[in-house]
Design a protein around this motif. Structure first.
Motif, short mmCIF file in Angstrom:
data_model
loop_
_atom_site.label_atom_id
_atom_site.label_comp_id
_atom_site.label_asym_id
_atom_site.label_seq_id
_atom_site.Cartn_x
_atom_site.Cartn_y
_atom_site.Cartn_z
N MET A 1 53.11 24.31 57.83
CA MET A 1 52.84 22.88 57.88
C MET A 1 52.04 22.50 56.63
SD MET A 1 51.02 20.70 60.94
CE MET A 1 52.33 20.75 62.12
N SER A 2 52.50 21.47 55.94
CA SER A 2 51.84 21.07 54.70
C SER A 2 50.60 20.21 54.98
CB SER A 2 52.81 20.30 53.82
OG SER A 2 53.07 19.03 54.37
N ILE A 3 49.76 20.11 53.98
CA ILE A 3 48.51 19.35 54.11
C ILE A 3 48.82 17.86 54.34
CG2 ILE A 3 48.21 18.96 51.64
CD1 ILE A 3 45.40 19.75 54.10
N ASN A 4 49.90 17.37 53.72
CA ASN A 4 50.25 15.96 53.91
C ASN A 4 50.67 15.67 55.35
OD1 ASN A 4 49.70 15.26 51.26
ND2 ASN A 4 51.78 15.69 50.58
N LYS A 5 51.37 16.61 55.96
CA LYS A 5 51.80 16.45 57.35
C LYS A 5 50.58 16.45 58.27
CE LYS A 5 54.91 16.39 60.61
NZ LYS A 5 55.71 15.22 60.89
N ILE A 6 49.65 17.36 58.02
CA ILE A 6 48.43 17.43 58.83
C ILE A 6 47.63 16.15 58.68
CG2 ILE A 6 46.23 18.64 59.10
CD1 ILE A 6 47.74 21.19 58.20
N ARG A 7 47.51 15.66 57.45
CA ARG A 7 46.76 14.44 57.18
C ARG A 7 47.37 13.25 57.90
NH1 ARG A 7 46.59 13.77 51.34
NH2 ARG A 7 44.85 15.19 51.41
N SER A 8 48.70 13.14 57.88
CA SER A 8 49.35 12.01 58.54
C SER A 8 49.16 12.08 60.05
CB SER A 8 50.83 11.94 58.18
OG SER A 8 51.54 13.02 58.74
N ILE A 10 46.53 13.44 61.59
CA ILE A 10 45.12 13.09 61.83
C ILE A 10 44.90 11.58 61.72
CG2 ILE A 10 42.77 13.30 60.91
CD1 ILE A 10 43.50 16.21 60.21
N TYR A 11 45.46 10.96 60.68
CA TYR A 11 45.29 9.52 60.50
C TYR A 11 45.99 8.74 61.61
CZ TYR A 11 43.13 9.93 55.89
OH TYR A 11 42.29 10.21 54.87
N GLY A 12 47.16 9.22 62.02
CA GLY A 12 47.88 8.56 63.12
C GLY A 12 47.09 8.62 64.41
N THR A 13 46.49 9.79 64.68
CA THR A 13 45.67 9.95 65.87
C THR A 13 44.44 9.04 65.82
OG1 THR A 13 46.39 12.25 66.02
CG2 THR A 13 44.45 11.64 67.29
N ALA A 14 43.82 8.95 64.65
CA ALA A 14 42.64 8.09 64.49
C ALA A 14 43.00 6.63 64.72
CB ALA A 14 42.04 8.28 63.10
N LYS A 15 44.18 6.23 64.26
CA LYS A 15 44.63 4.85 64.44
C LYS A 15 44.80 4.53 65.93
CE LYS A 15 48.26 1.97 62.43
NZ LYS A 15 49.46 2.01 61.61
N ILE A 16 45.41 5.46 66.66
CA ILE A 16 45.61 5.27 68.10
C ILE A 16 44.27 5.23 68.83
CG2 ILE A 16 46.52 6.36 70.18
CD1 ILE A 16 48.85 7.36 68.39
N LEU A 17 43.37 6.14 68.47
CA LEU A 17 42.05 6.16 69.12
C LEU A 17 41.27 4.89 68.81
CD1 LEU A 17 40.98 9.88 68.57
CD2 LEU A 17 41.68 8.79 70.71
N GLY A 18 41.42 4.36 67.61
CA GLY A 18 40.78 3.10 67.26
C GLY A 18 41.32 1.94 68.09
N ASP A 19 42.63 1.95 68.33
CA ASP A 19 43.23 0.92 69.18
C ASP A 19 42.69 1.01 70.60
OD1 ASP A 19 44.76 0.01 67.07
OD2 ASP A 19 46.58 1.05 67.69
#
Length: 50
Positions: A1-8, A10-19
């Motif tokens: 798994m690439s770093i960009n995939k992991i980053r996306s 993490i950011y997607g999860t943070a967006k959902i948690l923020g919602d």
């Protein structure tokens, strides 16, 4: 798994948690408004600096 995939993930999860958090606090409308304004602004800036 690439770093960009992991980053996306993490950011997607943070967006959902923020919602979820905004929903609990009753500020979901403000969050949606800011997200729309941000997308609109990025599109305008993207067209200006092509």
């Amino acid at each position: 798994m690439s770093i960009n995939k992991i980053r996306s993930i993490i950011y997607g999860t943070a967006k959902i948690l923020g919602d979820v958090n905004a929903g609990k606090r009753g500020k979901i409308g403000k969050r949606i408004e800011r997200r729309i304004v941000g997308k609109f602004t990025s599109r305008i800036l993207g067209k200006l600096f092509k």
